[in-house]
Scaffold this active site. Structure first.
Site, short mmCIF file in Angstrom:
data_model
loop_
_atom_site.label_atom_id
_atom_site.label_comp_id
_atom_site.label_asym_id
_atom_site.label_seq_id
_atom_site.Cartn_x
_atom_site.Cartn_y
_atom_site.Cartn_z
N CYS A 1 0.82 -1.22 0.00
CA CYS A 1 0.00 0.00 0.00
C CYS A 1 0.84 1.26 0.00
O CYS A 1 0.31 2.36 -0.14
CB CYS A 1 -0.92 0.01 1.21
SG CYS A 1 -2.01 -1.40 1.27
N HIS B 1 -2.92 6.98 3.59
CA HIS B 1 -3.41 5.74 2.96
C HIS B 1 -4.71 5.35 3.65
O HIS B 1 -4.79 5.34 4.88
CB HIS B 1 -2.35 4.64 3.11
CG HIS B 1 -2.88 3.29 2.79
ND1 HIS B 1 -3.62 3.04 1.66
CD2 HIS B 1 -2.79 2.10 3.46
CE1 HIS B 1 -3.96 1.75 1.64
NE2 HIS B 1 -3.47 1.18 2.73
N ASN C 1 -10.08 -0.14 1.28
CA ASN C 1 -8.63 -0.04 1.12
C ASN C 1 -8.26 -0.48 -0.30
O ASN C 1 -8.32 -1.66 -0.61
CB ASN C 1 -7.95 -0.93 2.17
CG ASN C 1 -6.44 -0.94 2.05
OD1 ASN C 1 -5.88 -0.41 1.09
ND2 ASN C 1 -5.77 -1.56 3.01
N1 ACO Z 1 -17.35 -9.11 10.84
C1 ACO Z 1 -17.67 -9.47 12.11
N2 ACO Z 1 -16.75 -9.83 13.03
C2 ACO Z 1 -15.46 -9.83 12.64
C3 ACO Z 1 -15.05 -9.48 11.34
C4 ACO Z 1 -16.06 -9.11 10.42
N3 ACO Z 1 -15.79 -8.74 9.16
N4 ACO Z 1 -13.71 -9.57 11.25
C5 ACO Z 1 -13.28 -9.96 12.47
N5 ACO Z 1 -14.33 -10.13 13.30
C6 ACO Z 1 -14.33 -10.55 14.70
C7 ACO Z 1 -13.13 -11.37 15.05
O1 ACO Z 1 -13.34 -12.72 14.68
C8 ACO Z 1 -13.06 -11.15 16.54
O2 ACO Z 1 -13.99 -12.00 17.16
P1 ACO Z 1 -13.62 -12.77 18.53
O3 ACO Z 1 -13.38 -11.68 19.53
O4 ACO Z 1 -14.83 -13.58 18.78
O5 ACO Z 1 -12.38 -13.56 18.21
C9 ACO Z 1 -13.56 -9.72 16.75
O6 ACO Z 1 -14.24 -9.39 15.53
C10 ACO Z 1 -12.46 -8.70 16.97
O7 ACO Z 1 -11.43 -8.95 16.04
P2 ACO Z 1 -10.14 -8.10 16.01
O8 ACO Z 1 -9.22 -8.64 14.95
O9 ACO Z 1 -9.59 -7.90 17.37
O10 ACO Z 1 -10.73 -6.69 15.52
P3 ACO Z 1 -10.00 -5.33 15.40
O11 ACO Z 1 -10.74 -4.33 16.20
O12 ACO Z 1 -8.51 -5.44 15.61
O13 ACO Z 1 -10.22 -4.96 13.87
C11 ACO Z 1 -9.10 -4.99 11.74
C12 ACO Z 1 -9.69 -5.81 12.86
C13 ACO Z 1 -10.18 -4.09 11.17
C14 ACO Z 1 -8.59 -5.93 10.67
C15 ACO Z 1 -7.96 -4.11 12.31
O14 ACO Z 1 -7.08 -4.89 13.07
C16 ACO Z 1 -7.19 -3.42 11.23
O15 ACO Z 1 -7.69 -2.54 10.56
N6 ACO Z 1 -5.89 -3.76 11.03
C17 ACO Z 1 -5.08 -3.16 10.02
C18 ACO Z 1 -5.42 -3.76 8.72
C19 ACO Z 1 -4.81 -3.04 7.56
O16 ACO Z 1 -4.71 -1.84 7.54
N7 ACO Z 1 -4.45 -3.80 6.55
C20 ACO Z 1 -4.04 -3.27 5.31
C21 ACO Z 1 -2.60 -3.00 5.26
S1 ACO Z 1 -2.21 -2.24 3.79
C22 ACO Z 1 -1.70 -3.32 2.56
O17 ACO Z 1 -0.54 -3.40 2.23
C23 ACO Z 1 -2.75 -4.18 1.86
#
Ligand code: ACO
Length: 327
Positions: A113, A254, A284
């Protein structure tokens, strides 16, 4: 001589997929996606659309707006993590042919990204070095093709799209790329990875695991990394130029997750109004997210020549970076 963004263009596929649409594929909800990411929709390419098609549409707009003849463009850089082909040929070569850029050299740039941020500094260096005159830089992704549509942890996050800029020598002080900061923390490579298809894990019929064909992510690790580097990049670029945030018209980060942007804003005590965001509509789009954002700002008159703008990016690698520019 400096180098400036002479013109900009963007393209997103027509097919708009809402959060509610995704509830038919995985166990998720509009409420969860919006509250955890800020995303409401994303645009997904049609079955017969490929990365180079999106790139060409964005580039055509930038070329037209730049009032530049195609034979004046002597370098084409395509930043992408979702190329037409794995390895070769480069998507840039295909785009070069489709656009009819007969005088242009062409190569792909892979920095996840952060690709567009890396690309701006690459383009600037190529022009300032004197070997090239006008660089067409495209950030483009069809992440939908490498997304695991059974994995709710990742499939709600990404979208497809393209943004393009023409970079040219700047004869005035009024606009130009002032500075860039580029970095890499390769020790975090496994936090955001597509395992199969390279030399480490060639695809083998019958034994390659299906999930290894797609993006896999340790969301929490990437989140923490993103907040930290966003904060560092903004602080460092401001400090290097004895600037305060008041002197900056816009920060264009980003667009990965609104909570990452809010967390960085909170740490830096910068009001959210300084950050341009459109993640709600596009999700994203990786290397395309910053030029898509800049294009929207351009089209809605949010950018005036001479405005100081700070771009920040992070992503697979793990890579990160930023650019300070006068629009
Ligand atoms: N719908 C419903 N529940 C979900 C979903 C979904 N789509 N996805 C995850 N959950 C659940 C999980 O299973 C978890 O459940 P549990 O507590 O029963 O285990 C709960 O939600 C919380 O999950 P977390 O992973 O702790 O959620 P978090 O608040 O950390 O959000 C997220 C997750 C959005 C992925 C966040 O960590 C994030 O944005 N990380 C950065 C990602 C990013 O920017 N990636 C791109 C990088 S750029 C590139 O090069 C492509």
């Amino acid at each position: 001589m400096g180098v400036y963004i002479r013109s900009i263009g963007a393209y997103v596929p027509e097919n708009r997929v809402t959060n509610d649409d995704l509830t038919k594929l995985v166990d998720t909800s509009d409420e969860w996606i919006q509250s955890h990411t800020g995303i409401k929709a994303r645009h997904i390419c049609a079955e017969d659309e490929v990365t180079s098609d999106l790139a060409v549409k964005a580039a055509e707009q930038a070329i037209e707006r730049g009032g530049i003849a195609k034979d004046e463009i002597d370098m084409l850089v395509v930043a992408t993590a979702s190329p037409d082909y794995t390895g070769f040929p480069s998507t840039a070569s295909i785009v070069q042919d489709k656009l009819g850029l007969e005088k242009a050299a062409a190569f792909d740039l892979v920095a996840g990204c952060t690709g567009f941020v890396y690309g701006l500094e690459t383009g600037r260096s190529l022009i300032e070095g004197g070997a090239f005159r006008n660089v067409l830089l495209i950030g483009v992704e069809t992440l939908s093709r490498i997304t695991n549509w059974k994995d709710r942890n990742t499939c709600v996050l990404f979208g497809d799209g393209a943004g393009a800029v023409v970079l040219s020598p700047s004869m005035s002080e009024e606009s130009g790329i002032i500075d860039s900061l580029l970095g890499s923390e390769g020790s975090g490579a496994q936090h955001l990875v597509r395992r199969a298809g390279g030399s480490k894990e060639p695809i083998k019929l019958g034994s390659t695991k299906e999930e290894d064909l797609y993006i896999q992510m340790n969301g929490r690790q990437v989140y923490n990394f993103a907040v930290r580097v966003n904060t560092e990049v903004i602080t460092t670029l401001l400090d290097r130029h004895q600037l305060t945030i008041d002197g900056i018209s816009w920060i264009v980060p980003h667009q990965a997750n609104i909570r990452i942007i809010q967390a960085a804003a909170g740490r830096l005590k910068i009001p959210m109004e300084k950050f341009f965001t459109n993640i709600h509509e596009y999700a994203n789009t990786s290397a395309a997210s910053i030029p898509i954002a800049l294009n929207e700002m351009y089209e809605t008159d949010k950018l005036q020549r001479g405005d100081l703008v700070l771009l920040t990016g992070f992503g697979a690698g793990l890579s990160y970076g930023g650019n300070l520019l006068k629009w």
